[in-house]
Design a protein around this motif. Structure first.
Motif, PDB file in Angstrom:
ATOM      1  N   THR A   1     -15.505 -30.253  20.352  1.00  0.00           N
ATOM      2  CA  THR A   1     -16.832 -30.243  20.984  1.00  0.00           C
ATOM      3  C   THR A   1     -17.453 -31.641  20.916  1.00  0.00           C
ATOM      4  N   PRO A   2     -16.761 -32.657  21.411  1.00  0.00           N
ATOM      5  CA  PRO A   2     -17.200 -34.038  21.208  1.00  0.00           C
ATOM      6  C   PRO A   2     -18.440 -34.436  21.995  1.00  0.00           C
ATOM      7  N   HIS A   3     -18.818 -33.633  23.011  1.00  0.00           N
ATOM      8  CA  HIS A   3     -19.987 -33.960  23.815  1.00  0.00           C
ATOM      9  C   HIS A   3     -21.286 -33.485  23.170  1.00  0.00           C
TER      10      HIS A   3
ATOM     11  N   GLY B   1     -26.800 -31.774  16.757  1.00  0.00           N
ATOM     12  CA  GLY B   1     -27.082 -30.763  17.763  1.00  0.00           C
ATOM     13  C   GLY B   1     -27.486 -31.337  19.105  1.00  0.00           C
ATOM     14  N   GLY B   2     -27.720 -32.637  19.162  1.00  0.00           N
ATOM     15  CA  GLY B   2     -28.054 -33.283  20.426  1.00  0.00           C
ATOM     16  C   GLY B   2     -26.849 -33.327  21.356  1.00  0.00           C
TER      17      GLY B   2
ATOM     18  N   ARG C   1     -23.874 -38.773  31.967  1.00  0.00           N
ATOM     19  CA  ARG C   1     -22.960 -39.901  32.225  1.00  0.00           C
ATOM     20  C   ARG C   1     -21.978 -40.054  31.074  1.00  0.00           C
ATOM     21  N   GLU C   2     -22.477 -39.960  29.845  1.00  0.00           N
ATOM     22  CA  GLU C   2     -21.590 -40.059  28.692  1.00  0.00           C
ATOM     23  C   GLU C   2     -20.630 -38.870  28.643  1.00  0.00           C
ATOM     24  N   THR C   3     -21.139 -37.692  28.963  1.00  0.00           N
ATOM     25  CA  THR C   3     -20.295 -36.502  28.991  1.00  0.00           C
ATOM     26  C   THR C   3     -19.151 -36.676  29.986  1.00  0.00           C
ATOM     27  N   ALA C   4     -19.423 -37.311  31.110  1.00  0.00           N
ATOM     28  CA  ALA C   4     -18.372 -37.534  32.100  1.00  0.00           C
ATOM     29  C   ALA C   4     -17.224 -38.339  31.506  1.00  0.00           C
ATOM     30  N   ALA C   5     -17.546 -39.402  30.789  1.00  0.00           N
ATOM     31  CA  ALA C   5     -16.497 -40.237  30.196  1.00  0.00           C
ATOM     32  C   ALA C   5     -15.620 -39.432  29.258  1.00  0.00           C
TER      33      ALA C   5
ATOM     34  N   GLY D   1     -28.240 -24.291  24.725  1.00  0.00           N
ATOM     35  CA  GLY D   1     -28.887 -25.455  24.129  1.00  0.00           C
ATOM     36  C   GLY D   1     -30.192 -25.816  24.815  1.00  0.00           C
ATOM     37  N   GLN D   2     -30.282 -25.511  26.121  1.00  0.00           N
ATOM     38  CA  GLN D   2     -31.480 -25.856  26.884  1.00  0.00           C
ATOM     39  C   GLN D   2     -32.566 -24.796  26.775  1.00  0.00           C
TER      40      GLN D   2
END
Length: 396
Positions: free
Chosen positions: A62-64, A69-70, A75-79, A108-109
């Protein structure tokens, strides 16, 4: 940070995570691609848990989602998710696969603190899978691409809600521990969190489909007098469509991310084959018919990547991104279909065997053109926007 990551402006933290994920998927996950526990309805839960244990050990589970918990930016998730997709098993191992990734994002939202502790925490930890119960059988007139047609009902009964209906194409329902169920009340659409399995949620059958990457396959479901405590409703009665949009726009995009990674890998395999294979006195790549297909792949892959990052930037502004995600889903799924098809063609007979992942990627991308909204539905939605904008410009 690589030159590529600098060009597309990836943050240092995302580049570092992405590099670890890529190394893990290429070196540890890829050797499992011929594991006998891979079946027509996806990898077995035993295999999935084994891969997740390896990811946990490598610190890429679950690296994203960050330790506090943030969530990484889109954009970072895409990478990160592009790299997790370099193997069809990569998203399973790294816990970035659908439907879990989208369900985790939604909870999470909008989930309450209690829901996050009870349902989200074990999902993030890779301890349980989830399913999203929205689509209904077309032959019964239920909701498909048009969720407003939903027939599944929910009625209040004291401090519970009682849900009845039928669902279909429910990915991962077989073996899931958490469910998000959509139903219609007198107020409109609602969403409920439920523990699985539940005797009131019956799996009628798991369908045989063209794709085979997701654990549990795709099931036809009957919900018969399912009783759900009132405090397990997400938000308020009638808010379900609003929450569906919170989930669906990013989920369309993350599908694009993962399958872009898979097509990058398929193109690597096809390119290697074309450079090694000799025909008519020279390598295949030196024949224009083959070399040009691989060149076209590079163009389509780059355009798909740029669309993914553009849409991610839109979502990072806080916009709902419905239009942008529709455009991206169409453009990327169609481009990746061309890439996957060319990879099979370049490899000839070898391309239609299971000796490499190219054959599976072709099947998966063909299914991707349909789920989360077929190309034609998204084009229809965009055409409606064109008409609305024209009318607005005319002052009508």
């Amino acid at each position: 940070m690589s030159t590529h990551d600098q060009i597309i402006h990836i943050s240092d933290r995302a580049a570092e995570i992405a590099a670890r994920v890529e190394d893990f998927v290429r070196t540890t996950v890829a050797p499992y691609e011929k594991d006998p526990r891979l079946g027509a309805h996806g990898p077995s839960d035993e295999l999935a848990q084994e891969l997740k244990a390896l990811a946990r050990h490598a610190d890429v589970l679950t690296p994203h989602i960050l330790p506090d918990g943030g969530h990484l930016t889109h954009r970072e998730t895409a990478a990160v998710l592009i790299r997790s997709g370099l193997s069809p098993l990569g998203p399973i191992a790294c816990n970035t696969a659908a439907p879990d990734e989208g369900n985790m994002y939604l909870l999470g939202q909008v989930g309450s603190p209690e829901m996050k502790e009870r349902f989200l925490k074990p999902m993030v930890a890779g301890e349980t899978r989830s399913a999203f119960f929205m689509t209904e059988p077309a032959e019964e007139g239920g909701a498909g691409s048009d969720p407003s047609m939903m027939l599944t009902t929910c009625q209040p009964d004291g401090n519970h809600w009682v849900i009845n209906g039928r669902k279909t194409y429910i990915t991962g329902a077989d073996g899931a521990g958490v469910g998000i169920v959509m139903a219609r009340s007198d107020d409109g659409a609602c969403m409920f969190m439920v523990d699985l399995p539940d005797p009131a949620i019956r799996i009628d059958r798991v369908m045989d489909t063209i794709d085979s990457s997701m654990p549990g396959g795709h099931a036809v479901i009957t919900i018969d007098n399912l009783r759900v405590p009132a405090d397990q409703m997400l938000g308020q009665s009638g808010e379900g469509f609003k929450y569906a949009q919170v989930r669906l726009s990013p989920a369309r995009l993350t599908h694009c991310m993962r399958w872009l990674g898979a097509c990058i890998r398929a193109n690597e395999i096809a390119s290697d084959y074309a450079n090694r294979r000799q025909a008519f006195g020279k390598p295949l790549v030196d024949h224009e018919g083959v070399g040009f297909m691989l060149a076209e792949n590079l163009i389509d892959l780059k355009q798909a990547e740029l669309m993914v990052y553009w849409c991610a930037d839109v979502l990072d502004t806080g916009a709902l991104g419905t239009v942008e995600s529709s455009m991206t889903k169409v453009a990327v799924s169609e481009a990746l279909m061309r890439v996957a098809d060319r990879c099979v063609q370049v490899m000839g007979g070898q391309g239609v065997t299971a000796d490499t992942i190219v054959e599976q990627v072709f099947r998966e991308i063909r299914a991707f053109r349909i789920y989360d909204g077929p190309t034609e539905v998204h084009k229809w939605s965009l055409a409606k926007k064109i008409k609305r904008d024209w009318k607005a410009a005319q002052g009508s």
